[in-house]
Design an enzyme around this catalytic site. Structure first.
Site, PDB file in Angstrom:
ATOM      1  CG  HIS A   1      -1.799   1.006   0.752  1.00 53.67           C
ATOM      2  ND1 HIS A   1      -2.024   2.306   1.304  1.00 53.67           N
ATOM      3  CD2 HIS A   1      -3.346   0.879   1.321  1.00 53.67           C
ATOM      4  CE1 HIS A   1      -2.954   3.043   1.038  1.00 53.67           C
ATOM      5  NE2 HIS A   1      -3.742   1.473   0.304  1.00 53.67           N
TER       6      HIS A   1
ATOM      7  N   PRO B   1      12.574  11.941   9.886  1.00 55.95           N
ATOM      8  CG  PRO B   1      14.608  11.558  11.732  1.00 55.95           C
ATOM      9  CD  PRO B   1      13.384  12.934  10.812  1.00 55.95           C
TER      10      PRO B   1
END
Length: 317
Positions: free
Chosen positions: A97, A184
């Site tokens: 997905h 991050p």
């Protein structure tokens, strides 16, 4: 993406008063300890009802459907988001997905005694929490989109986490809130008020993903002339754990897209390709009218749960 009744709230009538729904998408569908921690953070917020918790190893995705008063749902989302940011690292994440964030998509849907304007306001409050408390860049979508900015989820999500990681978020990729670089490990979040949507998957009895992709292309092309396909977004995916292909759909205009009609069209299109339909799957909640007055068996709905019908949570008049 099956529901897990052990993680969700048992069916009951919600207390009267303003109610919203948020089907929050998290990028985790494999580690049950993390899934349980996210679900537990939601359930620990007084007045928040985790009406459905669905997850899947191939999508590597979890959808937590939260019902409750606006401010309560906000608290539950932020509490769960803190767990997701702590536990999910998209640099080591994979799944079929599309995704851009650990807490990936946060919709706000009016259910009872709540105006659209309040849902837009609530989405902005949630976005501020995610940005300020967790340092996550946020994009607004659907009804909350800023004028002149993209409003459709596929467009905002273009390129996914990897593409957004390559350079600062500036110019047309600048977020609506938050830092100009992705978090991050947790990426970005997409938040917005929207109208009801039904997440609907149909499993095919073939491992050939090109069949599913062909059907998805046919659906996208058919939106212009097939009324019940209006607003239907579709992808063809391969589920490695089951060695089967899936047509994965979002019905963005469910009032014009009854599930039995969609099921019949996909079954016929699959049959024309020499493939049978195995079963249907609903991710999260849906309004009763989506079934078109038909029983769940009509669409081969796997693991139907009464908790997935929105009206079952509301007091009867």
């Amino acid at each position: 993406m099956p529901s897990d009744p052990h993680l969700s709230t048992s069916l009951r009538e919600l207390p009267p008063g303003p109610t919203v729904l948020s089907a929050v998408n998290f990028s985790e569908g494999r580690r049950i300890d993390v899934i349980s921690a996210i679900a537990g953070a939601i359930r620990q917020v007084p007045g928040a009802y985790l009406a459905d918790c669905s997850y899947d190893v191939d999508h590597n995705r979890m959808v937590a459907s939260i019902l409750g008063p606006p401010e309560t749902v906000r608290k539950a989302i932020v509490s769960a988001a803190a767990v997701a940011v702590r536990e999910i690292d998209l640099r080591r994440h994979s799944g079929v997905h599309p995704r851009t964030g650990a807490i990936d998509v946060v919709p706000v849907v009016p259910i009872r005694e709540v105006e659209e304007a309040r849902c837009i306001e609530l989405s902005r409050e949630i976005a501020e929490d995610l940005s300020n408390d967790l340092s996550i860049p946020v994009y607004f979508y659907e009804l909350s989109a800023v004028t002149g900015r993209p409003s459709l989820l596929p467009e905002i999500r273009r390129g996914g986490f990897e593409e957004l990681s390559r350079s600062p978020l500036v110019c047309d990729r600048a977020p609506d809130l938050g830092p100009d670089r992705i978090h991050p490990s947790a990426g970005v979040a997409i938040v917005g008020a929207r109208n009801p949507l039904v997440a609907y998957n149909i499993l095919l009895d073939t491992p050939d993903v090109e069949v599913a992709r062909g059907i998805a292309r046919w659906i996208r092309a058919g939106r212009a002339h097939e009324p019940c396909l209006s607003g239907v977004r579709a992808l063809g995916l391969y589920l490695k754990s089951r060695n089967l292909a899936q047509v994965s759909m979002n019905l963005t205009q469910p009032s014009t897209a009854p599930l039995p009609s969609i099921f019949d069209l996909v079954r016929k299109e699959a049959g024309d390709r020499g493939v049978n339909v195995l079963e249907s799957e609903i991710v999260g909640l849906l309004p009763r009218f989506s079934l078109g007055a038909e029983p769940p068996e009509r669409i081969n709905w796997r693991d139907f749960r009464a908790e997935q019908i929105i009206e079952n949570w509301l007091p009867h008049p």
